[in-house]
Design a protein around this motif. Structure first.
Motif, PDB file in Angstrom:
ATOM      1  N   MET A   1       0.865  -1.095   0.009  1.00 44.37           N
ATOM      2  CA  MET A   1      -0.032  -0.009  -0.166  1.00 44.37           C
ATOM      3  C   MET A   1       0.829   1.243  -0.168  1.00 44.37           C
ATOM      4  SD  MET A   1      -3.025   0.943   0.108  1.00 44.37           S
ATOM      5  CE  MET A   1      -3.761   2.325   0.246  1.00 44.37           C
ATOM      6  N   ILE A   2       1.729   1.366   1.166  1.00 45.82           N
ATOM      7  CA  ILE A   2       2.732   2.451   1.103  1.00 45.82           C
ATOM      8  C   ILE A   2       3.835   1.952   1.714  1.00 45.82           C
ATOM      9  CG2 ILE A   2       1.903   3.097   3.466  1.00 45.82           C
ATOM     10  CD1 ILE A   2       2.239   6.263   2.350  1.00 45.82           C
ATOM     11  N   GLU A   3       4.997   2.707   1.131  1.00 47.22           N
ATOM     12  CA  GLU A   3       6.299   2.154   1.390  1.00 47.22           C
ATOM     13  C   GLU A   3       7.335   3.428   1.320  1.00 47.22           C
ATOM     14  OE1 GLU A   3       7.720  -0.533  -1.560  1.00 47.22           O
ATOM     15  OE2 GLU A   3       9.593  -0.895  -0.465  1.00 47.22           O
ATOM     16  N   ALA A   4       8.143   3.317   2.457  1.00 48.73           N
ATOM     17  CA  ALA A   4       8.937   4.487   2.767  1.00 48.73           C
ATOM     18  C   ALA A   4      10.384   3.823   2.413  1.00 48.73           C
ATOM     19  CB  ALA A   4       9.006   4.967   3.895  1.00 48.73           C
ATOM     20  N   LYS A   5      11.145   4.437   1.580  1.00 45.73           N
ATOM     21  CA  LYS A   5      12.381   3.992   1.222  1.00 45.73           C
ATOM     22  C   LYS A   5      13.441   5.008   1.340  1.00 45.73           C
ATOM     23  CE  LYS A   5      11.984   0.803  -2.915  1.00 45.73           C
ATOM     24  NZ  LYS A   5      11.914   0.542  -4.026  1.00 45.73           N
ATOM     25  N   GLN A   6      14.381   4.462   2.342  1.00 42.56           N
ATOM     26  CA  GLN A   6      15.592   5.349   3.008  1.00 42.56           C
ATOM     27  C   GLN A   6      15.170   6.873   2.869  1.00 42.56           C
ATOM     28  OE1 GLN A   6      19.260   3.810   1.538  1.00 42.56           O
ATOM     29  NE2 GLN A   6      18.221   2.329   2.732  1.00 42.56           N
ATOM     30  N   VAL A   7      14.036   7.256   3.359  1.00 43.77           N
ATOM     31  CA  VAL A   7      13.725   8.506   3.473  1.00 43.77           C
ATOM     32  C   VAL A   7      14.624   9.414   4.569  1.00 43.77           C
ATOM     33  CG1 VAL A   7      11.744   9.920   4.322  1.00 43.77           C
ATOM     34  CG2 VAL A   7      11.245   8.002   2.913  1.00 43.77           C
ATOM     35  N   VAL A   8      14.824  10.468   4.110  1.00 44.36           N
ATOM     36  CA  VAL A   8      15.750  11.441   4.660  1.00 44.36           C
ATOM     37  C   VAL A   8      15.090  12.801   4.730  1.00 44.36           C
ATOM     38  CG1 VAL A   8      17.801  12.873   4.833  1.00 44.36           C
ATOM     39  CG2 VAL A   8      18.016  10.367   4.150  1.00 44.36           C
ATOM     40  N   LYS A   9      14.810  13.527   5.804  1.00 46.49           N
ATOM     41  CA  LYS A   9      14.437  14.865   5.697  1.00 46.49           C
ATOM     42  C   LYS A   9      15.316  15.952   6.625  1.00 46.49           C
ATOM     43  CE  LYS A   9      11.491  18.243   4.895  1.00 46.49           C
ATOM     44  NZ  LYS A   9      11.338  18.552   3.291  1.00 46.49           N
ATOM     45  N   ARG A  10      15.725  16.841   5.749  1.00 47.33           N
ATOM     46  CA  ARG A  10      16.758  17.667   6.569  1.00 47.33           C
ATOM     47  C   ARG A  10      16.085  19.042   6.530  1.00 47.33           C
ATOM     48  NH1 ARG A  10      21.076  16.534   3.423  1.00 47.33           N
ATOM     49  NH2 ARG A  10      21.722  14.483   4.663  1.00 47.33           N
ATOM     50  N   ILE A  11      16.029  19.813   7.479  1.00 51.62           N
ATOM     51  CA  ILE A  11      15.722  21.239   7.509  1.00 51.62           C
ATOM     52  C   ILE A  11      16.746  21.941   8.244  1.00 51.62           C
ATOM     53  CG2 ILE A  11      13.908  22.953   8.505  1.00 51.62           C
ATOM     54  CD1 ILE A  11      11.862  20.278   8.561  1.00 51.62           C
ATOM     55  N   GLY A  12      17.218  23.087   7.299  1.00 49.19           N
ATOM     56  CA  GLY A  12      18.384  23.713   7.555  1.00 49.19           C
ATOM     57  C   GLY A  12      19.379  22.729   7.432  1.00 49.19           C
ATOM     58  N   ASN A  13      20.283  22.669   8.380  1.00 45.86           N
ATOM     59  CA  ASN A  13      21.195  21.640   8.405  1.00 45.86           C
ATOM     60  C   ASN A  13      21.023  20.424   9.595  1.00 45.86           C
ATOM     61  OD1 ASN A  13      21.865  23.253  10.714  1.00 45.86           O
ATOM     62  ND2 ASN A  13      23.815  23.914   9.994  1.00 45.86           N
ATOM     63  N   ARG A  14      19.909  20.443   9.963  1.00 43.10           N
ATOM     64  CA  ARG A  14      19.462  19.568  11.272  1.00 43.10           C
ATOM     65  C   ARG A  14      18.819  18.270  10.257  1.00 43.10           C
ATOM     66  NH1 ARG A  14      15.502  21.197  14.862  1.00 43.10           N
ATOM     67  NH2 ARG A  14      15.203  18.942  15.662  1.00 43.10           N
ATOM     68  N   ASP A  15      19.179  17.068  10.564  1.00 41.76           N
ATOM     69  CA  ASP A  15      18.541  16.022  10.146  1.00 41.76           C
ATOM     70  C   ASP A  15      17.238  15.686  11.092  1.00 41.76           C
ATOM     71  OD1 ASP A  15      20.319  15.357   7.957  1.00 41.76           O
ATOM     72  OD2 ASP A  15      21.828  14.565   9.281  1.00 41.76           O
ATOM     73  N   ILE A  16      16.158  15.972  10.139  1.00 38.41           N
ATOM     74  CA  ILE A  16      14.992  15.569  11.299  1.00 38.41           C
ATOM     75  C   ILE A  16      14.727  13.855  11.129  1.00 38.41           C
ATOM     76  CG2 ILE A  16      12.624  15.884  11.531  1.00 38.41           C
ATOM     77  CD1 ILE A  16      14.152  18.575  11.609  1.00 38.41           C
ATOM     78  N   LEU A  17      14.977  13.412   9.786  1.00 46.59           N
ATOM     79  CA  LEU A  17      14.632  11.739   9.785  1.00 46.59           C
ATOM     80  C   LEU A  17      15.904  11.523   9.052  1.00 46.59           C
ATOM     81  CD1 LEU A  17      10.838  12.092   8.674  1.00 46.59           C
ATOM     82  CD2 LEU A  17      11.838  11.025  10.856  1.00 46.59           C
ATOM     83  N   GLN A  18      16.472  10.072   9.172  1.00 47.59           N
ATOM     84  CA  GLN A  18      17.309   9.371   8.496  1.00 47.59           C
ATOM     85  C   GLN A  18      17.335   8.032   8.268  1.00 47.59           C
ATOM     86  OE1 GLN A  18      21.369  10.398  10.686  1.00 47.59           O
ATOM     87  NE2 GLN A  18      20.343  11.758  11.938  1.00 47.59           N
ATOM     88  N   GLU A  19      17.154   8.124   6.972  1.00 47.68           N
ATOM     89  CA  GLU A  19      17.084   6.703   6.344  1.00 47.68           C
ATOM     90  C   GLU A  19      15.911   5.715   7.071  1.00 47.68           C
ATOM     91  OE1 GLU A  19      20.365   4.888   4.813  1.00 47.68           O
ATOM     92  OE2 GLU A  19      20.847   6.990   4.170  1.00 47.68           O
ATOM     93  N   ILE A  20      14.973   6.405   6.861  1.00 48.26           N
ATOM     94  CA  ILE A  20      13.837   5.589   7.457  1.00 48.26           C
ATOM     95  C   ILE A  20      13.040   4.708   6.236  1.00 48.26           C
ATOM     96  CG2 ILE A  20      11.344   5.784   8.469  1.00 48.26           C
ATOM     97  CD1 ILE A  20      13.285   6.970  10.206  1.00 48.26           C
ATOM     98  N   SER A  21      13.039   3.319   6.501  1.00 49.54           N
ATOM     99  CA  SER A  21      12.470   2.584   5.459  1.00 49.54           C
ATOM    100  C   SER A  21      11.275   1.575   6.204  1.00 49.54           C
ATOM    101  CB  SER A  21      13.474   1.592   4.878  1.00 49.54           C
ATOM    102  OG  SER A  21      14.364   2.364   4.250  1.00 49.54           O
ATOM    103  N   PHE A  22      10.173   1.636   5.582  1.00 51.35           N
ATOM    104  CA  PHE A  22       9.244   0.702   5.980  1.00 51.35           C
ATOM    105  C   PHE A  22       8.161   0.486   5.022  1.00 51.35           C
ATOM    106  CE2 PHE A  22       7.891   4.536   7.666  1.00 51.35           C
ATOM    107  CZ  PHE A  22       6.622   4.575   7.502  1.00 51.35           C
ATOM    108  N   SER A  23       7.413  -0.659   5.019  1.00 45.57           N
ATOM    109  CA  SER A  23       6.297  -0.812   4.390  1.00 45.57           C
ATOM    110  C   SER A  23       4.788  -1.390   4.989  1.00 45.57           C
ATOM    111  CB  SER A  23       6.503  -1.507   3.087  1.00 45.57           C
ATOM    112  OG  SER A  23       6.511  -2.849   3.333  1.00 45.57           O
ATOM    113  N   VAL A  24       3.792  -0.536   4.558  1.00 50.59           N
ATOM    114  CA  VAL A  24       2.716  -1.149   5.268  1.00 50.59           C
ATOM    115  C   VAL A  24       1.707  -1.610   4.294  1.00 50.59           C
ATOM    116  CG1 VAL A  24       0.678  -0.287   6.627  1.00 50.59           C
ATOM    117  CG2 VAL A  24       2.917   0.943   6.837  1.00 50.59           C
ATOM    118  N   GLY A  25       0.983  -2.752   4.542  1.00 52.72           N
ATOM    119  CA  GLY A  25      -0.037  -3.568   3.445  1.00 52.72           C
ATOM    120  C   GLY A  25      -1.257  -3.054   3.840  1.00 52.72           C
TER     121      GLY A  25
END
Lengths: 265, 335
Positions: free
Chosen positions: A1-25
Motif C-alpha cells: 500500500m505505502i512504502e518508505a524507502k531510505q527517507v531522509v528529511k533535512r531542515i536547514g542543517n538539522r537531520d529530522i529523519l534519517q534513512e527511514i524504511s518500512f512498508s505497510v500492507g
C-alpha cells in the motif's frame, strides 16, 4: 500500500529523519511511536505527500507520492490532524461537507450525490444533534469527532492519524480509536497512526515503528516492541510490562524510582 | 442585484446640474436605438451630462467598488486576516506609486491607458512582497504585525507619491485629487478599461472560493483535502493585487472598501466564501456608488473626494473590528 524507502528529511542543517524504511500492507494498522521531537509528525507529513523528503522516496501503491496530483491523492489519502478542527464559524455539517472537496469540480458539484454519505458520517460520530451548530461553539472532543467525520466522507484508502487522542478525555480516546479500528476492519482501510500512548498503540496496531532522534530504533509487532529494555533506552523510563488481563496484549506500567509516599492513616 | 439596479437608478438621477428626473431618463432611453423618438429634443449639453459624465461615472463607481471588494475578500481569505484589505496592506499605496509615476511624468502614451494599471500592478506586487517580508520577521505572520507593516509601508509610499507630485509641474491639482480617491474627470475610456477586470475577476475569484473556505480550517487541512496551498495563495494574491491596481489607476486610493464590504456581507450571510465572493462584488458596487453619490452631491456643486467619504465610514469600522478582536482575545473565547 505505502512504502518508505531510505527517507531522509533535512531542515536547514538539522537531520529530522534519517534513512527511514518500512512498508505497510493493505488493511493493516501501523503505529508510529517515540519521544517528543523524534520526527513522528514530520514523517507523517511525508507520508501524506504534502511535504517532500530531502532524499529517498515514499511510494503509494508503487508510485512516487509526490508525483501524484494533490487532488487525486486527497481522494485516496486522508489525514486526521493533531488538535482537530480549529474554531470557525462554519456549522458541523458544512465542515463535514468540506471532506468532499477532492471530489468536487470548481462549482462545488459532484458526479454522484453525497448527502447520504455525509448524514451517515455525522450519525456514526454521534453528531446528529449538533449538525447545525457552529464548530466554534463545540468542545475540543466534539471538534475532534467532527474532524473524524470529515475524513470519513473523504472515503480514503489510507488514513493517517497524527496523535488523534491528544486533548481527549480517556473515554473519548478509546471511543475514537474503536471507531477507526472498526472502520479499518469493515472497509480494508489502511491506517498509520502517530500515537503517544504506548498502551493504546500496542492495543490497536498490528505493527509498531519506534523513532528516536529521527532514526528507526526498532520495528515489529507490539510483542517485540513492548520490552522494558527498549522503553528505558528510547523513552528513558523504567517500566514493567504485563499482559492485559482480558486481551493478553502487552501493556506497560511505569515504575518510578522513588517509592510512593507513605499513607497517613 | 436588485439593490444594485435600484442604486444605479437613483444615483443617475441625482447630480449637481439639477436636471429634472424625467429629462435624465428621457435622454437615456432616447439613446437606445429602438427607443429613439425624434419628436423630443434635448439640449446637446444635457445629453452630454447624462451620457458622458453621469452614466460613465456611475458605472465606474460600481466597477471600482466591485474590484476593491473582491480584492478585499481575496486578501482576507488567503491571509486568514480579518483586517486585511488593499488599503490596510499598503498594496493600494504601492499601486498608487506606479500609477502616479506614470501620470505625473506623462508616460501614459506608451501603450495607451493600459500602461498605468500595468505599472501599478508591478509596484503593488513589490509592495506586497515588502510588507510580507517585514511582518514575517519571526517565522509566523500574525494578524496585527501584518497590518502594522502595511501601515508603515503605506506612510513611506505616501511620502514618495507626494514628493513626485511636488516635482511635477502643472497637473498637481488633478493628481492630488486623484490621489485622495476620486471618480471625477473620468470617462468612458476608463469604464472600458476596468469593466473586463471586474467582470472576469468575479468568476475567477469565485473559482477559489471553496479553497478559501478550507483555508479557514488552516493551511494543513486545506493541503490534506487536495488544495495546492502555495499555488492557491499565489494566484489569489495576484488576482487581488491586479484588481487593486486597476481600481487605483482609475480612482486613486479609495480606502477601506475591501475591508468594510466583505465584513458586512459576512455578517449577513455567514462565513462561506462561495457566497461572500459574489455578494462582495455586488455589495462593493453598491457601496462605492453611494459613497460617490454622496461625494458629488453633499457639497454640490463642489465635490468631496471619494477617498474622504470611504475613510470617514471605513476607519471607524476598522477601529471597531480591531476592538472586537481585542475583546475576543482578552476573553479567550476563540483563539
Amino acid at each position: 500500500m505505502i512504502e518508505a524507502k531510505q527517507v531522509v528529511k533535512r531542515i536547514g542543517n538539522r537531520d529530522i529523519l534519517q534513512e527511514i524504511s518500512f512498508s505497510v500492507g493493505i488493511g493493516r494498522m501501523y503505529g508510529i511511536i517515540g519521544p517528543n521531537g523524534a520526527g513522528k509528525t514530520t514523517l507523517l507529513q511525508l507520508l501524506s505527500g504534502t511535504d517532500a523528503p530531502t532524499s529517498g522516496e515514499v511510494l503509494f501503491q508503487g508510485q512516487a507520492i509526490t508525483s501524484i496530483k494533490r487532488k487525486d491523492l486527497a481522494k485516496r489519502v486522508a489525514v486526521l490532524q493533531q488538535g482537530g478542527i480549529p474554531a470557525a464559524a462554519f456549522t458541523v455539517r458544512e465542515v463535514v461537507q468540506m471532506g468532499r472537496f477532492p471530489f468536487q469540480n470548481w462549482l462545488g458539484e459532484e458526479s454522484a450525490d453525497s448527502e447520504q454519505l455525509i448524514d451517515d458520517a455525522i450519525e456514526t460520530m454521534g453528531l446528529t444533534a449538533l449538525a447545525n451548530r457552529q464548530v466554534d461553539q463545540l468542545s475540543g472532543g466534539e471538534r475532534q469527532r467532527v474532524a473524524l467525520a470529515k475524513v470519513m466522507v473523504q472515503e480514503p484508502e489510507l488514513l493517517l492519524l497524527d496523535e488523534p487522542t491528544t486533548y481527549l478525555d480517556i473515554g473519548y480516546q478509546v471511543q475514537l480509536l474503536d471507531t477507526v479500528k472498526r472502520w479499518q476492519q469493515e472497509r480494508q482501510l489502511t491506517v498509520i497512526a502517530v500515537l503517544h500512548d504506548l498502551n493504546l498503540a500496542a492495543h490497536y496496531c498490528d505493527e509498531l515503528l519506534v523513532l528516536q532522534h529521527g532514526r528507526t530504533a526498532a520495528d515489529g509487532p507490539p510483542s517485540a516492541i513492548m520490552k522494558p529494555e527498549l522503553i528505558l533506552d528510547v523513552f528513558g523510563a523504567r517500566a514493567v510490562i504485563l499482559p492485559h488481563p482480558e486481551t493478553g496484549v502487552p501493556q506497560l506500567l511505569l515504575a518510578p524510582s522513588v517509592p510512593p509516599s507513605e499513607r497517613r492513616s | 442585484m436588485l439593490l444594485l439596479a435600484g442604486s444605479i437608478v437613483v444615483s443617475l438621477s441625482i447630480g449637481s446640474s439639477g436636471l429634472p428626473l424625467a429629462d435624465v431618463w428621457g435622454i437615456l432611453i432616447h439613446q437606445l436605438p429602438w427607443m429613439s423618438d425624434p419628436s423630443k429634443q434635448w439640449d446637446a449639453s444635457e445629453i452630454a451630462i447624462v451620457t458622458q459624465l453621469r452614466l460613465s461615472r456611475v458605472l465606474l463607481a460600481v466597477f471600482v467598488g466591485a474590484c476593491l471588494a473582491l480584492a478585499g475578500s481575496g486578501f482576507q481569505g488567503v491571509l486568514r486576516n480579518p483586517l486585511a484589505d488593499p488599503f490596510t496592506l499598503g498594496v493600494a499605496s504601492g499601486c498608487s506609486v506606479g500609477a502616479a509615476f506614470m501620470i505625473v511624468f506623462g508616460y501614459t502614451a506608451w501603450i495607451g491607458l493600459w500602461s498605468v494599471p500595468i505599472v501599478a500592478f508591478g509596484t503593488g506586487l513589490v509592495t506586497l512582497v515588502i510588507v510580507f517580508a517585514l511582518s514575517r520577521a519571526r517565522g509566523a505572520m500574525n494578524v496585527e504585525s501584518l497590518i502594522l507593516s502595511g501601515v508603515i509601508v503605506q506612510a513611506f509610499l505616501g511620502a514618495i507619491v507626494s514628493f513626485m507630485v511636488s516635482m511635477s509641474q502643472g497637473v498637481i491639482n488633478e493628481v492630488m485629487f486623484w490621489l485622495m480617491g476620486s471618480l471625477s474627470t473620468r470617462s468612458w475610456e476608463h469604464v472600458q478599461l476596468i469593466m473586463p477586470f471586474a467582470i472576469v475577476g468575479s468568476p475567477l475569484m469565485f473559482r477559489y472560493a471553496q479553497h478559501l473556505n478550507l483555508f479557514v480550517l488552516g493551511e494543513r487541512h486545506a493541503a490534506h483535502l487536495g488544495v495546492n496551498v502555495e499555488r492557491t495563495k499565489l494566484i489569489v494574491l495576484l488576482i487581488s493585487t491586479l484588481l487593486t491596481a486597476v481600481a487605483v489607476s482609475i480612482a486613486g486610493v479609495v480606502g477601506f472598501v475591501g475591508l468594510v464590504v466583505p465584513h458586512l456581507i459576512r455578517l449577513l450571510v455567514g462565513p462561506d466564501y462561495r457566497i461572500i465572493v459574489p455578494l462582495s462584488a455586488i455589495g462593493g458596487g453598491i457601496y462605492l456608488l453611494w459613497a460617490d453619490t454622496l461625494a458629488r452631491t453633499v457639497l454640490s456643486p463642489k465635490e468631496i473626494s471619494l477617498g474622504v467619504v470611504t475613510a470617514i465610514i471605513g476607519a471607524p469600522f476598522f477601529a471597531y473590528l480591531l476592538y472586537r478582536r481585542k475583546v475576543q482575545q482578552g476573553g479567550g473565547a476563540s483563539a
